[in-house]
Design a protein around this motif. Structure first.
Motif, PDB file in Angstrom:
ATOM      1  N   SER A  94      -8.804  62.858  89.914  1.00 29.62           N
ATOM      2  CA  SER A  94      -7.662  63.660  89.387  1.00 29.62           C
ATOM      3  C   SER A  94      -7.262  64.600  90.360  1.00 29.62           C
ATOM      4  O   SER A  94      -6.264  65.386  90.012  1.00 29.62           O
ATOM      5  CB  SER A  94      -8.238  64.453  88.035  1.00 29.62           C
ATOM      6  OG  SER A  94      -8.469  63.487  87.259  1.00 29.62           O
ATOM      7  N   GLN A 113      10.551  59.785  80.959  1.00 33.13           N
ATOM      8  CA  GLN A 113       9.387  58.736  80.320  1.00 33.13           C
ATOM      9  C   GLN A 113       8.584  58.325  81.415  1.00 33.13           C
ATOM     10  O   GLN A 113       7.469  58.327  81.132  1.00 33.13           O
ATOM     11  CB  GLN A 113      10.146  57.305  79.591  1.00 33.13           C
ATOM     12  CG  GLN A 113      10.557  57.729  78.217  1.00 33.13           C
ATOM     13  CD  GLN A 113      11.554  56.549  77.614  1.00 33.13           C
ATOM     14  OE1 GLN A 113      11.863  55.680  78.349  1.00 33.13           O
ATOM     15  NE2 GLN A 113      11.613  56.712  76.381  1.00 33.13           N
ATOM     16  N   PHE A 117       4.656  59.215  81.808  1.00 34.04           N
ATOM     17  CA  PHE A 117       3.547  58.244  81.869  1.00 34.04           C
ATOM     18  C   PHE A 117       2.593  58.334  82.928  1.00 34.04           C
ATOM     19  O   PHE A 117       1.288  58.375  82.607  1.00 34.04           O
ATOM     20  CB  PHE A 117       4.107  56.796  82.128  1.00 34.04           C
ATOM     21  CG  PHE A 117       3.245  55.700  82.639  1.00 34.04           C
ATOM     22  CD1 PHE A 117       2.645  54.959  81.837  1.00 34.04           C
ATOM     23  CD2 PHE A 117       3.169  55.470  84.025  1.00 34.04           C
ATOM     24  CE1 PHE A 117       1.801  53.874  82.101  1.00 34.04           C
ATOM     25  CE2 PHE A 117       2.224  54.529  84.559  1.00 34.04           C
ATOM     26  CZ  PHE A 117       1.254  53.764  83.597  1.00 34.04           C
ATOM     27  N   PHE A 118       3.133  58.819  83.965  1.00 36.56           N
ATOM     28  CA  PHE A 118       2.117  59.203  85.245  1.00 36.56           C
ATOM     29  C   PHE A 118       1.500  60.482  84.888  1.00 36.56           C
ATOM     30  O   PHE A 118       0.228  60.463  85.379  1.00 36.56           O
ATOM     31  CB  PHE A 118       2.921  59.499  86.371  1.00 36.56           C
ATOM     32  CG  PHE A 118       3.515  58.051  86.993  1.00 36.56           C
ATOM     33  CD1 PHE A 118       2.564  57.185  87.614  1.00 36.56           C
ATOM     34  CD2 PHE A 118       4.553  57.682  86.829  1.00 36.56           C
ATOM     35  CE1 PHE A 118       3.078  55.858  88.170  1.00 36.56           C
ATOM     36  CE2 PHE A 118       5.091  56.581  87.363  1.00 36.56           C
ATOM     37  CZ  PHE A 118       4.204  55.491  87.986  1.00 36.56           C
ATOM     38  N   SER A 120       0.453  61.485  81.946  1.00 40.04           N
ATOM     39  CA  SER A 120      -0.588  61.199  80.779  1.00 40.04           C
ATOM     40  C   SER A 120      -1.838  60.383  81.505  1.00 40.04           C
ATOM     41  O   SER A 120      -2.730  60.465  80.888  1.00 40.04           O
ATOM     42  CB  SER A 120       0.048  59.996  79.707  1.00 40.04           C
ATOM     43  OG  SER A 120       1.070  60.788  79.095  1.00 40.04           O
ATOM     44  N   LEU A 121      -1.615  59.688  82.547  1.00 36.07           N
ATOM     45  CA  LEU A 121      -2.835  59.198  83.190  1.00 36.07           C
ATOM     46  C   LEU A 121      -3.902  60.395  83.401  1.00 36.07           C
ATOM     47  O   LEU A 121      -4.997  59.903  83.577  1.00 36.07           O
ATOM     48  CB  LEU A 121      -2.334  58.401  84.710  1.00 36.07           C
ATOM     49  CG  LEU A 121      -1.519  57.361  84.304  1.00 36.07           C
ATOM     50  CD1 LEU A 121      -1.178  56.685  85.598  1.00 36.07           C
ATOM     51  CD2 LEU A 121      -1.790  56.313  83.239  1.00 36.07           C
ATOM     52  N   TYR A 122      -3.194  61.513  83.667  1.00 34.93           N
ATOM     53  CA  TYR A 122      -4.163  62.692  83.865  1.00 34.93           C
ATOM     54  C   TYR A 122      -4.525  63.292  82.940  1.00 34.93           C
ATOM     55  O   TYR A 122      -5.342  64.474  82.814  1.00 34.93           O
ATOM     56  CB  TYR A 122      -3.518  63.459  85.010  1.00 34.93           C
ATOM     57  CG  TYR A 122      -3.360  62.772  86.254  1.00 34.93           C
ATOM     58  CD1 TYR A 122      -4.455  62.581  87.531  1.00 34.93           C
ATOM     59  CD2 TYR A 122      -2.279  61.930  86.520  1.00 34.93           C
ATOM     60  CE1 TYR A 122      -4.026  62.092  88.549  1.00 34.93           C
ATOM     61  CE2 TYR A 122      -1.846  61.258  87.837  1.00 34.93           C
ATOM     62  CZ  TYR A 122      -2.989  60.825  88.697  1.00 34.93           C
ATOM     63  OH  TYR A 122      -2.909  60.325  89.752  1.00 34.93           O
ATOM     64  N   GLY A 123      -4.158  63.065  81.655  1.00 36.29           N
ATOM     65  CA  GLY A 123      -4.564  63.931  80.769  1.00 36.29           C
ATOM     66  C   GLY A 123      -3.520  64.395  79.825  1.00 36.29           C
ATOM     67  O   GLY A 123      -2.443  64.653  80.319  1.00 36.29           O
ATOM     68  N   PRO A 124      -3.654  64.896  78.446  1.00 37.61           N
ATOM     69  CA  PRO A 124      -2.533  65.269  77.904  1.00 37.61           C
ATOM     70  C   PRO A 124      -2.101  66.721  78.193  1.00 37.61           C
ATOM     71  O   PRO A 124      -0.971  67.000  77.998  1.00 37.61           O
ATOM     72  CB  PRO A 124      -3.014  65.327  76.390  1.00 37.61           C
ATOM     73  CG  PRO A 124      -4.536  65.530  76.452  1.00 37.61           C
ATOM     74  CD  PRO A 124      -4.877  64.663  77.897  1.00 37.61           C
ATOM     75  N   TYR A 126      -1.049  67.435  81.084  1.00 32.23           N
ATOM     76  CA  TYR A 126       0.014  67.504  81.814  1.00 32.23           C
ATOM     77  C   TYR A 126       1.344  66.875  81.362  1.00 32.23           C
ATOM     78  O   TYR A 126       2.252  66.717  82.008  1.00 32.23           O
ATOM     79  CB  TYR A 126      -0.600  66.612  83.118  1.00 32.23           C
ATOM     80  CG  TYR A 126      -1.538  67.296  83.995  1.00 32.23           C
ATOM     81  CD1 TYR A 126      -1.416  68.669  84.624  1.00 32.23           C
ATOM     82  CD2 TYR A 126      -2.882  66.749  83.851  1.00 32.23           C
ATOM     83  CE1 TYR A 126      -2.477  69.199  85.345  1.00 32.23           C
ATOM     84  CE2 TYR A 126      -3.990  67.505  84.296  1.00 32.23           C
ATOM     85  CZ  TYR A 126      -3.636  68.766  85.134  1.00 32.23           C
ATOM     86  OH  TYR A 126      -4.799  69.216  85.537  1.00 32.23           O
ATOM     87  N   SER A 127       1.396  66.262  80.141  1.00 37.33           N
ATOM     88  CA  SER A 127       2.353  65.481  79.787  1.00 37.33           C
ATOM     89  C   SER A 127       3.003  66.292  78.652  1.00 37.33           C
ATOM     90  O   SER A 127       3.813  65.840  77.686  1.00 37.33           O
ATOM     91  CB  SER A 127       1.897  64.210  79.275  1.00 37.33           C
ATOM     92  OG  SER A 127       1.071  64.204  77.939  1.00 37.33           O
TER      93      SER A 127
END
Lengths: 352, 508
Positions: A94, A113, A117-118, A120-124, A126-127
């Motif tokens: 991360s 979107q 997507f990218f 969200s790969l690191y956790g909520p 950052y999205s």
């Protein structure tokens, strides 16, 4: 042009590993074809921009993949955060941002979107809506957030890719030719962003084919045929290529060679090169001291000067000089001294 | 940053949302997936004929004769399978007719068929055709045998009809036999040996006449006894037995011996009863219709499953299952290959993404997409075509879901071993062909050898189609074998896909 200075790294101090963000020792990755990278030594301090310059196929992407852990070295070692990247757990991953050379965006998804997507790969964290909005603003894509990626320009896609690599606020970012194929204005903006990130304490590892971009970096490595042929600050690289500073002298009248030889000895120049009947280029140790000495020496002899100034060769020339010398002479950086940098704080460095 | 479950879930959902959006963004794809199979089934249902058109046939008749004349005059009685369109006199001419499309088959009539039969050999009719399809070839052979049997039956039927006509004369002779036996017994009781002897001679003459005239009818009557009675009646025996018993009984009566008169009278009385039985047998023979005598046994079939199925109904579950399998394999197969081609796999290698997250997110998205497609298609089929689902709808859903999971597993495993999306699509097509041929979709597994059936039952779709038909058309449950095959297969394939993906994502 005749330059006798050897191609070598600038003198460096050997720092303890924990003070470095990235360290590679004799790192090699050799493919079945024999291509790859060979015995790379890298020591990159935190909070710096490290530029990796080399022609196509020189091994830049392989080096990035080795540093990100996507590839493992066939010999030697590499450490990021003091640990081999191939052993990273999710938490350590991360801390890395990666922008591949080619677009990895999903064309059916919108700009927002894709970024979500990218992120969200690191956790909520950052999205979130705010985070998305900030990042899109950072790369100037807010107005295009609803557009499908397939409907965006190449430049927009590169900006979005950059946002995707930075969205999780990584400590170190690997950017593989981020400015390839984009216009000079946008390239300038990219480098402005990179410097902002450096100011924020991030470490950036940037590969590029645009040699001129070396000027934006704190340190520059030059790669050719899988080997690191030079590693220094941008100015240091220039000096490395030509054996010192370059001073161009234009006389008002023709001068003879004996005078030039005497002059070379007087100002302690390494060499000179007659560029035109009245213009001569000297390679000196330090332009700042050589220029006053040169002016004084000529005045004493009543030789009229039209102009005398330091010449800063373009990095294209620097790069070509270094690569040609490497290929012609098969001269590399002496083992044990190559690829190590002075760990001067980047903020103290003057970049062109 | 500490890696937590919320981060894990966030990453997994990212893949789920991303895949679902990508599918939803392709409405034409979804529409094609639903409308395509529906249109195919609709066309199939509208165009399928329960019975095939009769094959046009030419006779190849080399010689002539009464039988040939009879055959030509009765071509309309060939049955529904062949339609007589003409006669040629050589096999070459017949082949020309076939190749020009004017006839489907040529029936080569053997020369002198009657002579051949009389010499104790069968007269063989040869059927010529040029069909390539092995199934058509088998059908023509079957139809030919069926038609020849039909002709044989008609010949026998004609003979029986003739026999029944002749049996009226026999009945009269049997009546005379009965009368003569009664008169003989009366003369014996009166001690009138001369009259008794005269009557005995009358009986002998009648029996001889019956024997002379019933050589054929006797054979027919014998077969009637075997066929209808299920075997010889131990008390009366066949028509021939009864005649023999009468003759033997008559021979045992010695009119010159007065000591055994009482026994002889009893014997003649018994012979009277035998003659009555003979009369009854003849009466019965004349009463039974000729076609029953010739074909005493018949067969009728009755479907005992709960549903009355049309052809489209039968194929509907197979079509849905094939679609779901193909969708799963294509989705799964292309998914990872495209990630690799796009370069995102490299990003996943660097990011804190785990293979399980990728697979779970993608599985879930594709399951939802396939469920929507399968649900829509099932709804159309049940509502528009009236395809029945007699059993539990939940079992139907469960089988579909497991098939989808297993198919996705196959797809993801394929995706991990192929290099390009073209290879993935080809692999999916091969799986589709494999399934069409070996899943029991249109070819019963009974027609496959045991070794090949192993291949059939190793395909998840074979279990799915079998169970779907049971659930939909029989209202049955799902056996343990299906649960194990589909459920276990899904788990194993998922584990394999996970392992392969983990290896791909590992530092190389």
């Amino acid at each position: 042009m005749s330059v006798d200075a050897p191609v070598s790294a600038s003198p460096v101090a050997d720092e303890p590993g924990d003070a470095l963000m990235i360290r590679a020792r004799e790192m090699s990755r050799v493919y079945h074809s024999g291509d790859g990278v060979h015995a790379l030594d890298l020591s990159i301090p935190p909070g710096s921009i490290f530029g990796f310059i080399g022609p196509s196929g020189s091994g830049k992407t392989t080096t990035v993949r080795l540093c990100t852990g996507a590839l493992a070295p066939t010999s030697g070692s590499v450490e990021v955060f003091g640990q081999p990247p191939s052993t990273f757990d999710a938490a350590m991953r991360s801390r890395i941002g990666y922008m591949p050379q080619l677009s990895v965006l999903y064309e059916d998804l919108s700009v927002k979107q894709n970024l979500a997507f990218f992120a969200s790969l690191y956790g909520p964290t950052y999205s979130t809506k705010q985070r998305m909005s900030d990042m899109l603003e950072f790369v100037e894509l807010s107005e295009h957030s609803a557009k499908r990626v397939s409907q965006t320009s190449g430049g927009m896609q590169r900006r979005l890719s950059l946002a995707a690599a930075l969205v999780h606020e990584p400590d170190v970012v690997f950017l593989d030719e981020p400015t390839a194929g984009i216009d000079p204005v946008l390239r300038k903006k990219f480098w402005d962003r990179f410097r902002d990130l450096r100011e924020a304490g991030k470490t950036l590892f940037v590969t590029t084919q645009y040699v001129g971009e070396a000027a934006y970096c704190d340190y520059v490595g030059v790669l050719a045929d899988g080997r690191l042929i030079a590693l220094d600050t941008p100015d240091g690289l220039r000096r490395l290529a030509f054996g010192g500073d370059v001073v161009d002298v234009e006389f008002k009248r023709l001068v003879d060679v004996e005078l030039l030889d005497e002059m070379t000895e007087a100002i302690n120049a390494a060499s000179y090169d007659i560029r035109s009947p009245r213009t001569v280029r000297f390679v000196v140790d330090e332009a700042s001291t050589a220029l006053p000495a040169l002016t004084s020496w000529l005045n004493d002899r009543s030789v009229e000067l039209a102009q005398a100034e330091e010449f800063l060769p373009p990095y294209d020339d620097v790069f070509v000089e270094l690569v040609n010398r490497f290929r012609d002479e098969d001269v590399g950086i002496a083992p044990g001294t190559s690829g190590r940098l002075q760990t001067t704080r980047p903020a103290d460095l003057e970049t062109s | 940053m500490k890696y937590s479950f919320s981060i894990w879930l966030s990453g997994t959902l990212a893949f789920f949302k991303k895949e679902l959006i990508a599918i939803v963004r392709q409405p034409k794809l979804v529409l094609t997936l639903v409308a395509g199979p529906f249109a195919i089934l609709a066309l199939f249902g509208a165009g399928y004929k329960q019975s095939v058109d009769p094959l046009t046939a030419v006779f190849v008749i080399v010689d002539s004769g009464p039988f040939i004349d009879e055959l030509e005059s009765r071509t309309d009685e060939l049955g529904d399978d062949f339609k007589f369109v003409g006669t040629v006199d050589t096999a070459g001419a017949a082949l020309t007719e076939i190749r020009s499309g004017r006839a489907d088959v040529a029936i080569v009539v053997p020369p002198n068929p009657v002579t051949k039969v009389r010499s104790g050999e069968r007269a063989v009719f040869t059927i010529l055709h040029d069909r390539l399809d092995p199934f058509e070839q088998a059908t023509i052979s079957l139809l030919a045998r069926s038609t020849v049997n039909e002709i044989n039956d008609r010949i026998l039927q004609d003979l029986v009809t003739t026999g029944q006509g002749e049996s009226a004369d026999l009945a009269e002779l049997v009546g005379e036999t009965q009368s003569s036996l009664s008169a003989m017994r009366a003369a014996m009781e009166e001690g009138n040996t001369a009259e008794a002897t005269q009557r005995r001679n009358d009986v002998t003459s009648s029996l001889a006449a019956i024997r002379a005239e019933t050589s054929l009818s006797e054979a027919v009557a014998t077969s009637v006894g075997d066929g209808v009675g299920g075997g010889e009646d131990v008390t009366t025996g066949t028509f021939g037995d009864q005649l023999n018993r009468l003759s033997d009984g008559l021979d045992s009566v010695d009119l010159s011996e007065s000591d055994s008169l009482d026994d002889d009278i009893a014997t003649v009385a018994a012979l009277e009863e035998d003659a009555a039985t003979l009369d009854e047998t003849l009466t019965e023979f004349r009463r039974i219709p000729p076609d029953v005598i010739v074909r005493p046994l018949d067969a009728d079939t009755e479907v005992v499953s709960a549903a009355d199925l049309q052809v489209v109904d039968f194929y509907a579950p197979g079509v849905i299952a094939l679609l779901i399998q193909h969708l799963g394999i294509v989705f799964g197969g292309l998914s990872l290959v495209r990630e690799r081609a796009r370069g995102t796999t490299e990003v996943f290698q660097v990011a804190p993404v785990r293979p399980m997250q990728i697979l779970l997110g993608k599985y879930a998205a594709y399951l939802v997409a396939a469920a929507i497609v399968a649900g829509s298609l099932s709804l159309l089929m049940t509502r528009v075509f009236g395809v029945p689902i007699i059993g539990s709808i939940w079992l139907f859903v469960a089988i579909m879901t497991l098939l989808n999971m297993a198919s996705l597993g196959i797809g993801f495993v394929l995706s991990s071993v192929v290099d390009t999306d073209m290879q993935a699509v080809n692999a999916a097509l091969i799986m589709l062909l494999l399934s069409i041929f070996f899943s029991g979709f249109f070819l019963s597994l009974d027609r496959l050898t045991t070794a090949v059936r192993v291949v059939s039952w190793s395909l998840p779709i074979t279990h799915a189609i079998d169970s779907l038909r049971d659930v939909m058309f029989r209202g049955a449950g799902v056996d343990i074998r299906t649960w194990v095959a589909l459920g276990g297969g899904s788990v194993v394939l998922f584990a394999l896909a996970w392992t392969l993906l983990a290896r791909k994502l590992a530092s190389r």
